[in-house]
Scaffold this motif. Sequence first.
Motif, PDB file in Angstrom:
ATOM      1  N   ILE A   1       3.876  56.281   5.762  1.00 59.52           N
ATOM      2  CA  ILE A   1       3.468  57.216   6.821  1.00 59.52           C
ATOM      3  C   ILE A   1       4.692  57.723   7.570  1.00 59.52           C
ATOM      4  CG2 ILE A   1       2.266  57.389   9.035  1.00 59.52           C
ATOM      5  CD1 ILE A   1       0.153  55.498   7.885  1.00 59.52           C
ATOM      6  N   VAL A   2       5.576  56.821   7.948  1.00 60.47           N
ATOM      7  CA  VAL A   2       6.788  57.210   8.669  1.00 60.47           C
ATOM      8  C   VAL A   2       7.616  58.175   7.825  1.00 60.47           C
ATOM      9  CG1 VAL A   2       8.992  56.333   9.533  1.00 60.47           C
ATOM     10  CG2 VAL A   2       6.874  55.161  10.129  1.00 60.47           C
ATOM     11  N   GLU A   3       7.723  57.889   6.546  1.00 57.73           N
ATOM     12  CA  GLU A   3       8.514  58.752   5.649  1.00 57.73           C
ATOM     13  C   GLU A   3       7.920  60.156   5.582  1.00 57.73           C
ATOM     14  OE1 GLU A   3       9.456  58.998   0.904  1.00 57.73           O
ATOM     15  OE2 GLU A   3       9.283  57.010   1.811  1.00 57.73           O
ATOM     16  N   LYS A   4       6.600  60.255   5.486  1.00 60.29           N
ATOM     17  CA  LYS A   4       5.945  61.573   5.423  1.00 60.29           C
ATOM     18  C   LYS A   4       6.133  62.341   6.727  1.00 60.29           C
ATOM     19  CE  LYS A   4       4.071  61.469   1.332  1.00 60.29           C
ATOM     20  NZ  LYS A   4       4.452  62.378   0.284  1.00 60.29           N
ATOM     21  N   VAL A   5       5.999  61.652   7.861  1.00 60.05           N
ATOM     22  CA  VAL A   5       6.186  62.314   9.153  1.00 60.05           C
ATOM     23  C   VAL A   5       7.620  62.807   9.287  1.00 60.05           C
ATOM     24  CG1 VAL A   5       6.237  61.933  11.654  1.00 60.05           C
ATOM     25  CG2 VAL A   5       4.315  61.088  10.311  1.00 60.05           C
ATOM     26  N   GLU A   6       8.583  61.985   8.887  1.00 61.03           N
ATOM     27  CA  GLU A   6       9.990  62.401   8.944  1.00 61.03           C
ATOM     28  C   GLU A   6      10.228  63.630   8.074  1.00 61.03           C
ATOM     29  OE1 GLU A   6      12.140  58.933   7.723  1.00 61.03           O
ATOM     30  OE2 GLU A   6      12.215  58.105   9.760  1.00 61.03           O
ATOM     31  N   GLN A   7       9.637  63.653   6.880  1.00 60.96           N
ATOM     32  CA  GLN A   7       9.804  64.803   5.995  1.00 60.96           C
ATOM     33  C   GLN A   7       9.228  66.062   6.633  1.00 60.96           C
ATOM     34  OE1 GLN A   7       7.897  63.646   2.343  1.00 60.96           O
ATOM     35  NE2 GLN A   7       9.646  62.447   1.627  1.00 60.96           N
ATOM     36  N   LYS A   8       8.055  65.948   7.251  1.00 61.12           N
ATOM     37  CA  LYS A   8       7.435  67.113   7.891  1.00 61.12           C
ATOM     38  C   LYS A   8       8.265  67.603   9.065  1.00 61.12           C
ATOM     39  CE  LYS A   8       3.618  67.931   5.690  1.00 61.12           C
ATOM     40  NZ  LYS A   8       3.353  69.180   5.032  1.00 61.12           N
ATOM     41  N   VAL A   9       8.742  66.685   9.898  1.00 63.95           N
ATOM     42  CA  VAL A   9       9.539  67.076  11.064  1.00 63.95           C
ATOM     43  C   VAL A   9      10.833  67.745  10.613  1.00 63.95           C
ATOM     44  CG1 VAL A   9      10.897  66.186  12.990  1.00 63.95           C
ATOM     45  CG2 VAL A   9       8.566  65.397  12.661  1.00 63.95           C
TER      46      VAL A   9
ATOM     47  N   GLY B   1      11.396  69.172   7.783  1.00 59.92           N
ATOM     48  CA  GLY B   1      11.050  70.422   7.116  1.00 59.92           C
ATOM     49  C   GLY B   1      10.763  71.536   8.096  1.00 59.92           C
ATOM     50  N   ASN B   2      10.220  71.199   9.260  1.00 62.03           N
ATOM     51  CA  ASN B   2       9.866  72.198  10.268  1.00 62.03           C
ATOM     52  C   ASN B   2      10.888  72.285  11.389  1.00 62.03           C
ATOM     53  OD1 ASN B   2       7.477  72.806   8.947  1.00 62.03           O
ATOM     54  ND2 ASN B   2       6.361  71.188   9.988  1.00 62.03           N
ATOM     55  N   LEU B   3      12.019  71.619  11.232  1.00 58.10           N
ATOM     56  CA  LEU B   3      13.010  71.562  12.298  1.00 58.10           C
ATOM     57  C   LEU B   3      13.512  72.949  12.691  1.00 58.10           C
ATOM     58  CD1 LEU B   3      14.434  69.573  14.120  1.00 58.10           C
ATOM     59  CD2 LEU B   3      16.247  69.384  12.421  1.00 58.10           C
ATOM     60  N   SER B   4      13.761  73.802  11.728  1.00 59.26           N
ATOM     61  CA  SER B   4      14.267  75.140  12.055  1.00 59.26           C
ATOM     62  C   SER B   4      13.236  75.917  12.865  1.00 59.26           C
ATOM     63  CB  SER B   4      14.636  75.902  10.783  1.00 59.26           C
ATOM     64  OG  SER B   4      13.510  76.027   9.945  1.00 59.26           O
ATOM     65  N   GLN B   5      11.962  75.790  12.530  1.00 62.78           N
ATOM     66  CA  GLN B   5      10.916  76.467  13.294  1.00 62.78           C
ATOM     67  C   GLN B   5      10.824  75.900  14.709  1.00 62.78           C
ATOM     68  OE1 GLN B   5       7.556  75.793  10.795  1.00 62.78           O
ATOM     69  NE2 GLN B   5       7.901  77.650   9.573  1.00 62.78           N
ATOM     70  N   LEU B   6      10.910  74.580  14.828  1.00 59.56           N
ATOM     71  CA  LEU B   6      10.835  73.961  16.152  1.00 59.56           C
ATOM     72  C   LEU B   6      12.001  74.399  17.033  1.00 59.56           C
ATOM     73  CD1 LEU B   6       9.786  70.342  15.131  1.00 59.56           C
ATOM     74  CD2 LEU B   6       8.364  72.081  16.204  1.00 59.56           C
ATOM     75  N   ILE B   7      13.190  74.477  16.443  1.00 58.18           N
ATOM     76  CA  ILE B   7      14.357  74.929  17.202  1.00 58.18           C
ATOM     77  C   ILE B   7      14.181  76.383  17.611  1.00 58.18           C
ATOM     78  CG2 ILE B   7      16.829  75.437  17.017  1.00 58.18           C
ATOM     79  CD1 ILE B   7      17.073  72.899  15.310  1.00 58.18           C
ATOM     80  N   GLY B   8      13.670  77.218  16.704  1.00 60.21           N
ATOM     81  CA  GLY B   8      13.431  78.622  17.017  1.00 60.21           C
ATOM     82  C   GLY B   8      12.450  78.793  18.167  1.00 60.21           C
ATOM     83  N   ILE B   9      11.367  78.041  18.127  1.00 56.95           N
ATOM     84  CA  ILE B   9      10.370  78.117  19.211  1.00 56.95           C
ATOM     85  C   ILE B   9      10.998  77.677  20.531  1.00 56.95           C
ATOM     86  CG2 ILE B   9       8.231  77.066  20.075  1.00 56.95           C
ATOM     87  CD1 ILE B   9       7.289  76.987  17.123  1.00 56.95           C
ATOM     88  N   TYR B  10      11.765  76.593  20.489  1.00 56.12           N
ATOM     89  CA  TYR B  10      12.421  76.106  21.704  1.00 56.12           C
ATOM     90  C   TYR B  10      13.361  77.166  22.271  1.00 56.12           C
ATOM     91  CZ  TYR B  10      15.563  73.460  24.692  1.00 56.12           C
ATOM     92  OH  TYR B  10      16.331  73.038  25.745  1.00 56.12           O
ATOM     93  N   LEU B  11      14.159  77.787  21.407  1.00 52.97           N
ATOM     94  CA  LEU B  11      15.108  78.805  21.881  1.00 52.97           C
ATOM     95  C   LEU B  11      14.381  80.016  22.469  1.00 52.97           C
ATOM     96  CD1 LEU B  11      17.806  78.656  19.085  1.00 52.97           C
ATOM     97  CD2 LEU B  11      17.996  77.812  21.425  1.00 52.97           C
ATOM     98  N   LEU B  12      13.271  80.417  21.850  1.00 52.67           N
ATOM     99  CA  LEU B  12      12.499  81.537  22.394  1.00 52.67           C
ATOM    100  C   LEU B  12      11.921  81.191  23.768  1.00 52.67           C
ATOM    101  CD1 LEU B  12      10.659  82.888  19.243  1.00 52.67           C
ATOM    102  CD2 LEU B  12      12.494  83.980  20.529  1.00 52.67           C
TER     103      LEU B  12
END
Length: 152
Positions: free
Chosen positions: A74-82, A84-95
């Motif tokens: 479970i931890v491995e899957k969550v880490e992969q998702k986070v 994988g979506n890191l660039s989107q999360l950073i983009g949302i934060y910057l906006l």
Amino acid sequence: MTGNIRNRNVRFYEEKEADRRAWEILHSEAVRAFPSQNDFIIQAINDFYDRHLAIFDDPYLETREKEDAFAGRIVEKVEQKVLGNLSQLIGIYLLQQQNILAMGNNARAENYLKDSGDVQVLSSGGGILQNGGEAETEEPEENEFLDFSFGG
């Protein structure tokens, strides 16, 4: 030198599924990674016996190991998702930060204009009247990445 060696013959019956499987494992690629078949057999016996004693002393060991393995997956899957979506999360934060800065700069500009007396700020529309003339509102450029809504 012969007194230091102990020998034990093992028979593998092709009719028995467990024997056939053991023979196939003994001759597999994974076992070839060991220095010899003899080293593999010795390590397999020792590991099996150590695990047998550990389970005998702690009957819940196997259940905990399964739970730990499940939690690890479970931890491995969550880490992969986070990740994988890191660039989107950073983009949302910057906006969001850009919106906060824009709102802060607009508030400072309105306060400056109010204090200078040259222009009047409309409270309802946010437009600016210059010396009593028409309201001038500047529309922002079309940009799919900016969200100008103020509210959740």
